[in-house]
Design a protein around this motif. Structure first.
Motif, short mmCIF file in Angstrom:
data_model
loop_
_atom_site.label_atom_id
_atom_site.label_comp_id
_atom_site.label_asym_id
_atom_site.label_seq_id
_atom_site.Cartn_x
_atom_site.Cartn_y
_atom_site.Cartn_z
N GLY A 194 1.00 -1.11 0.18
CA GLY A 194 0.06 -0.41 0.33
C GLY A 194 0.18 1.26 -0.55
O GLY A 194 0.49 2.43 -0.14
N TRP A 195 2.44 0.99 0.30
CA TRP A 195 2.75 2.38 0.40
C TRP A 195 3.99 2.58 -0.80
O TRP A 195 5.03 1.97 -1.98
N ARG A 196 3.36 3.35 -1.74
CA ARG A 196 3.76 3.70 -3.11
C ARG A 196 4.69 4.81 -3.32
O ARG A 196 5.36 5.34 -4.38
N PHE A 197 4.19 6.09 -2.57
CA PHE A 197 4.71 7.20 -2.28
C PHE A 197 4.81 7.94 -1.54
O PHE A 197 4.12 7.75 -0.51
N CYS A 198 5.81 8.92 -1.58
CA CYS A 198 6.56 9.98 -0.37
C CYS A 198 5.14 10.77 0.53
O CYS A 198 4.63 11.14 -0.89
N PRO A 199 4.45 10.70 1.65
CA PRO A 199 4.27 11.07 2.24
C PRO A 199 4.45 12.51 2.91
O PRO A 199 3.36 13.72 3.12
N GLN A 200 5.54 12.58 2.44
CA GLN A 200 6.06 14.48 2.55
C GLN A 200 6.40 15.41 1.44
O GLN A 200 6.20 16.03 1.12
N CYS A 201 6.62 14.44 0.39
CA CYS A 201 6.68 15.33 -1.36
C CYS A 201 6.05 14.37 -2.43
O CYS A 201 5.98 14.75 -2.95
N ALA A 202 5.58 13.43 -2.03
CA ALA A 202 4.97 12.43 -2.47
C ALA A 202 5.57 11.59 -4.03
O ALA A 202 4.87 11.48 -5.13
N ALA A 203 6.68 12.11 -4.11
CA ALA A 203 7.31 11.10 -5.54
C ALA A 203 7.39 10.22 -4.58
O ALA A 203 6.89 9.14 -3.76
N PRO A 204 8.10 8.88 -6.06
CA PRO A 204 7.26 7.09 -5.79
C PRO A 204 8.77 6.78 -5.00
O PRO A 204 9.90 7.20 -3.96
N LEU A 205 7.93 5.41 -3.77
CA LEU A 205 9.35 4.96 -2.60
C LEU A 205 9.91 3.80 -3.26
O LEU A 205 9.08 2.87 -4.90
N ALA A 206 10.82 3.94 -3.52
CA ALA A 206 11.09 2.21 -3.95
C ALA A 206 11.96 1.42 -2.91
O ALA A 206 12.73 2.24 -1.70
N LEU A 207 12.14 0.48 -2.49
CA LEU A 207 13.36 -0.73 -2.26
C LEU A 207 14.80 0.13 -1.80
O LEU A 207 15.34 0.16 -2.98
N ARG A 208 15.03 0.68 -1.17
CA ARG A 208 16.58 1.11 -1.70
C ARG A 208 17.39 0.17 -0.43
O ARG A 208 17.21 0.73 0.97
N VAL A 209 18.93 0.16 -0.15
CA VAL A 209 20.07 -0.47 0.60
C VAL A 209 20.57 1.25 1.43
O VAL A 209 20.67 1.99 0.89
N ALA A 210 20.21 0.85 2.92
CA ALA A 210 21.21 2.45 2.88
C ALA A 210 21.78 2.47 4.27
O ALA A 210 21.01 1.00 5.25
N ASP A 211 22.74 2.51 5.01
CA ASP A 211 24.08 2.63 6.04
C ASP A 211 22.20 2.67 7.93
O ASP A 211 22.76 3.80 7.19
N GLU A 212 22.48 2.37 8.23
CA GLU A 212 21.52 2.41 9.17
C GLU A 212 22.60 1.86 10.70
O GLU A 212 23.31 1.39 9.88
N ASP A 213 22.05 2.49 12.28
CA ASP A 213 22.92 2.00 13.19
C ASP A 213 23.87 0.74 13.32
O ASP A 213 24.39 0.17 13.85
N GLY A 214 22.24 0.03 12.94
CA GLY A 214 22.85 -1.55 12.54
C GLY A 214 23.45 -2.31 11.38
O GLY A 214 23.49 -3.58 11.19
N GLY A 215 23.53 -1.04 10.45
CA GLY A 215 23.86 -1.64 9.36
C GLY A 215 22.97 -1.00 8.02
O GLY A 215 22.50 -0.79 8.32
N PRO A 216 23.60 -1.97 6.31
CA PRO A 216 23.23 -1.92 5.59
C PRO A 216 21.34 -2.33 5.39
O PRO A 216 21.36 -3.39 6.17
N LYS A 217 20.58 -1.74 5.68
CA LYS A 217 19.04 -2.97 5.47
C LYS A 217 18.23 -1.96 3.87
O LYS A 217 18.21 -0.65 3.51
N GLU A 218 17.86 -2.25 3.74
CA GLU A 218 16.93 -2.27 2.64
C GLU A 218 15.13 -2.63 3.20
O GLU A 218 14.33 -2.66 3.78
N ARG A 219 14.60 -0.79 2.62
CA ARG A 219 13.36 -0.30 3.69
C ARG A 219 13.01 0.38 2.20
O ARG A 219 13.71 0.79 1.07
N LEU A 220 11.22 0.74 2.35
CA LEU A 220 10.87 1.67 1.40
C LEU A 220 11.95 3.47 1.56
O LEU A 220 11.55 4.13 2.19
N ARG A 221 11.95 3.86 0.67
CA ARG A 221 12.93 4.78 0.68
C ARG A 221 12.67 5.52 -0.35
O ARG A 221 12.10 5.64 -1.52
#
Length: 181
Positions: A4-31
């Motif tokens: 159900g999450w397809r667009f950013c609630p802040q700017c309405a751009a598309p969301l995509a599964l992307r890997v980014a470094d987090e405190d626990g290391g690389p994590k894939e999330r909708l970004r």
């Protein structure tokens, strides 16, 4: 993941599964592809109550949700609202869904319910009064604690822990079986 999450609630751009470094290391999330908003997809806290009716010989109230098919009876549950404690939230839910007066709230435990992406915070609630169900619930039954048959998932673990705290060994029905009615 995060249906159900397809667009950013802040700017309405598309969301995509992307890997980014987090405190626990690389994590894939909708970004967000534009502003880097992250949809964390954290579990939702769900409050659950083993309702002991103190004016009905300590019988346990189990209810059937109006949206459920079949005749499964389970704990009173609901979502915690912003600005309330878990204890106040479950007292509110019990009052809203059953019209009972809550006299005491005591934590039983916390369980993850990954299938629904929830964390269940379960309480033993002592309550009394005339039972009047909200439209959310179709019917209720009162059980002596020794007669409760637990379900092997979700809030069933809380019911089993409550029974153990009373010196009772929980009995479980198995998937495909009908619980005692």
């Amino acid at each position: 993941m995060s249906e159900g999450w397809r667009f950013c609630p802040q700017c309405a751009a598309p969301l995509a599964l992307r890997v980014a470094d987090e405190d626990g290391g690389p994590k894939e999330r909708l970004r967000c592809t534009a502003c880097d908003f992250t949809h964390w997809n954290n579990p939702t806290p769900v409050l659950a109550a083993v309702v002991e009716c103190t004016d009905r010989d300590g019988r346990i109230l189990l209810a059937r949700n109006a949206a459920w098919s079949g005749r499964m009876f389970a704990l009173i549950t609901g979502f915690m609202e912003a600005g309330e404690t878990a204890e106040a939230g479950i007292a509110r839910e019990v009052a809203e869904e059953t019209a009972l007066t809550v006299d005491r709230v005591e934590l039983i435990g916390v369980w993850d319910f990954q299938r629904m992406n929830q964390v269940i915070i379960a309480f033993h609630v002592q309550a009394r009064g005339e039972i009047q169900l909200s439209p959310e619930l179709a019917e209720y039954k009162l059980f002596a604690p020794a007669d409760v048959v637990c379900w092997p998932a979700g809030t069933g673990h809380a019911m089993a822990q409550f029974l153990r705290s009373r010196g009772l060994e929980p009995r479980y029905f198995q998937p495909g079986e009908q619980p005692a009615r």
